[in-house]
Design a protein around this motif. Structure first.
Motif, PDB file in Angstrom:
ATOM      1  N   GLY A  33      -7.512   3.631 -32.609  1.00 23.83           N
ATOM      2  CA  GLY A  33      -8.332   4.732 -32.138  1.00 23.83           C
ATOM      3  C   GLY A  33      -8.727   4.519 -30.688  1.00 23.83           C
ATOM      4  O   GLY A  33      -8.880   3.392 -30.234  1.00 23.83           O
ATOM      5  N   SER A  34      -8.854   5.599 -29.953  1.00 30.88           N
ATOM      6  CA  SER A  34      -9.276   5.508 -28.559  1.00 30.88           C
ATOM      7  C   SER A  34     -10.785   5.698 -28.463  1.00 30.88           C
ATOM      8  O   SER A  34     -11.453   6.015 -29.450  1.00 30.88           O
ATOM      9  N   SER A  80     -12.322   8.094 -27.124  1.00 27.66           N
ATOM     10  CA  SER A  80     -12.673   9.497 -27.386  1.00 27.66           C
ATOM     11  C   SER A  80     -12.599   9.840 -28.867  1.00 27.66           C
ATOM     12  O   SER A  80     -12.961  10.946 -29.261  1.00 27.66           O
ATOM     13  N   GLU A 137      -9.806   9.947 -30.718  1.00 26.08           N
ATOM     14  CA  GLU A 137      -8.485  10.382 -31.170  1.00 26.08           C
ATOM     15  C   GLU A 137      -7.606   9.163 -31.466  1.00 26.08           C
ATOM     16  O   GLU A 137      -7.825   8.079 -30.944  1.00 26.08           O
ATOM     17  N   GLU A 138      -6.628   9.367 -32.319  1.00 28.67           N
ATOM     18  CA  GLU A 138      -5.730   8.282 -32.708  1.00 28.67           C
ATOM     19  C   GLU A 138      -4.564   8.205 -31.725  1.00 28.67           C
ATOM     20  O   GLU A 138      -3.959   9.218 -31.372  1.00 28.67           O
TER      21      GLU A 138
END
Length: 196
Positions: free
Chosen positions: A101-102, A104, A106-107
């Protein structure tokens, strides 16, 4: 006398004490192990200091950097860095997928990141000479501070990150102690490796 594929002979010896030539110099692996075990007691031996081992490791990185400054020339294998992305894609096809995961939320596409990194490394593979087999048993140390790289069987054209990442992983594997729960360790790895 040490032969590699009939192409070269390498002679190396580094002894711990001049009066005991049959006893080889300790490896960085040996010294880190002794330092870690000293937490349990010294058994009459003075363990290596953290500072000395830090100096030895820093000097080992400097030696690798000096080696990496040499232009490789000749043949190189730009595709040799694809195997990680190919292995991840193969695992994903079998339902085993790595997920990161980041910040932000999102993956990230791990296979795409591995392919991009492999392509970048492949483009630069001919620009440097790499050791090719960096691990803690291939670094002999004298006085716990002076490193000597040995075993150049796999040295040749490559990307300098190859050597540095292998050394970093070897040190982390040997010296990193998981003293927190898995979620906190996963967060640490994400912050260090993904977010920088």
């Amino acid at each position: 006398l040490y032969f590699h594929s009939g192409r070269a002979a390498i002679v190396f010896t580094l002894v711990e004490e001049a009066g005991r030539p049959g006893r080889p110099a300790p490896t960085l692996d040996d010294r880190i192990e002794r330092a870690l075990n000293s937490e349990l007691g010294t058994w009459g031996e003075t363990p290596p200091s953290e500072h000395d081992l830090d100096v030895a490791l820093t000097r080992a990185v400097e030696r690798l950097a000096d080696l990496n400054k040499r232009e490789a020339g000749g043949q190189h294998e730009p595709d040799k860095y694809r195997w990680i992305a190919d292995a991840l894609a193969e695992l994903a096809s079998k339902g085993i997928a790595w997920r990161i995961g980041s910040v932000s939320g999102e993956e990230l596409d791990v296979v795409a990141i591995a392919r991009k990194a492999g392509a970048m490394c492949g483009e630069l593979a001919h620009r440097a000479v790499t050791h090719g087999d960096v691990h803690l048993s291939n670094i002999l140390v004298s006085d716990d501070r002076q490193p000597y790289l040995i075993d150049y069987e796999y040295s040749g054209p490559g990307h300098p990150c190859h050597d540095l990442v292998r050394l970093d992983c070897a040190v982390a594997f040997r010296a990193f102690r998981e003293l927190a729960d898995e979620r906190r360790i996963a967060e640490l790895v994400r912050v260090v490796c993904v977010d920088g």
